[in-house]
Design a protein around this motif. Structure first.
Motif, short mmCIF file in Angstrom:
data_model
loop_
_atom_site.label_atom_id
_atom_site.label_comp_id
_atom_site.label_asym_id
_atom_site.label_seq_id
_atom_site.Cartn_x
_atom_site.Cartn_y
_atom_site.Cartn_z
N ALA A 1 -38.22 6.30 10.04
CA ALA A 1 -37.55 6.79 11.26
C ALA A 1 -36.30 7.60 10.95
O ALA A 1 -36.02 8.59 11.62
CB ALA A 1 -37.20 5.61 12.17
N LEU A 2 -35.53 7.18 9.95
CA LEU A 2 -34.26 7.83 9.65
C LEU A 2 -34.33 8.82 8.49
O LEU A 2 -33.34 9.51 8.21
CB LEU A 2 -33.20 6.78 9.33
CG LEU A 2 -32.85 5.80 10.45
CD1 LEU A 2 -31.88 4.74 9.94
CD2 LEU A 2 -32.28 6.52 11.66
N GLY A 3 -35.47 8.88 7.79
CA GLY A 3 -35.55 9.73 6.61
C GLY A 3 -34.77 9.15 5.44
O GLY A 3 -34.34 9.88 4.55
N TYR A 4 -34.58 7.84 5.45
CA TYR A 4 -33.89 7.13 4.38
C TYR A 4 -34.91 6.67 3.34
O TYR A 4 -36.11 6.84 3.52
CB TYR A 4 -33.17 5.90 4.95
CG TYR A 4 -31.79 6.15 5.51
CD1 TYR A 4 -31.46 7.30 6.22
CD2 TYR A 4 -30.80 5.18 5.35
CE1 TYR A 4 -30.18 7.49 6.74
CE2 TYR A 4 -29.53 5.36 5.89
CZ TYR A 4 -29.23 6.51 6.57
OH TYR A 4 -27.97 6.69 7.08
N VAL A 5 -34.41 6.06 2.27
CA VAL A 5 -35.28 5.50 1.23
C VAL A 5 -34.86 4.06 0.97
O VAL A 5 -33.68 3.71 1.13
CB VAL A 5 -35.21 6.32 -0.08
CG1 VAL A 5 -35.76 7.73 0.13
CG2 VAL A 5 -33.80 6.36 -0.64
N PRO A 6 -35.81 3.21 0.56
CA PRO A 6 -35.42 1.85 0.15
C PRO A 6 -34.41 1.94 -1.00
O PRO A 6 -34.57 2.76 -1.91
CB PRO A 6 -36.73 1.23 -0.30
CG PRO A 6 -37.79 2.00 0.42
CD PRO A 6 -37.26 3.41 0.51
N GLU A 7 -33.39 1.11 -0.92
CA GLU A 7 -32.33 1.16 -1.93
C GLU A 7 -32.76 0.44 -3.20
O GLU A 7 -33.06 -0.75 -3.16
CB GLU A 7 -31.06 0.52 -1.38
CG GLU A 7 -29.89 0.63 -2.35
CD GLU A 7 -28.61 0.02 -1.78
OE1 GLU A 7 -27.54 0.46 -2.20
OE2 GLU A 7 -28.70 -0.89 -0.94
#
Length: 151
Positions: free
Chosen positions: A24-30
């Protein structure tokens, strides 16, 4: 002293939330820091007592980060109780382009984003289609029922 911001979201299933909100946010798992294979291995190396690490904690990422490094880290903290009331905060995913963009274009952009989010596990609560005020937006819920808007 430098300050950073982290958004912590209580949830029952961090893995589901990481998958959904990454998309949804265009983030990646840290990834785990310092070359550790998992966050659990990192926490154990730091000396976190075993009784503070429930089974499965840190075996997979429980946080997401903005790959560009601009947005806040989001941590999905597992809690035993379910969501019980309306959110007092919510994300607005601004995909439409703002009021300078024609309403029909914004509606298409919002609709396309909503379709992708539903495919990822979101539920549409309502569509706000108010041409007289120039508003087209959608209210949705993530896989655990947290509300958010797409505008």
């Amino acid at each position: 002293m430098e300050m950073t911001v982290q958004l912590t979201i209580d949830c029952s299933d961090p893995q589901t939330m990481v998958a959904f909100w990454s998309r949804a946010l265009g983030y990646v798992p840290e990834p785990a820091p310092d070359g550790h294979t998992t966050w659990r291995a990192y926490w154990e190396a730091m000396g976190v007592p075993a009784d503070e690490l429930p089974a499965g904690a840190g075996d997979v990422p429980e946080s997401i980060v903005d790959p560009a490094g601009h947005g806040p880290r989001v941590w999905f903290q597992q809690v035993p109780e379910p969501k019980s009331a309306k959110n007092r905060w919510h994300f607005d995913l601004k995909v439409g382009g703002g009021r300078d963009v024609p309403l029909d274009v914004r509606a298409r952009r919002v609709g396309a984003a909503v379709d992708q989010l539903v495919e990822a596990g979101a539920t549409v609560v309502r569509i706000k289609d108010e041409p007289e005020t120039g508003l087209y937006a959608a209210a949705l819920q993530d896989p655990e029922g947290n509300e958010f808007d797409v505008v």
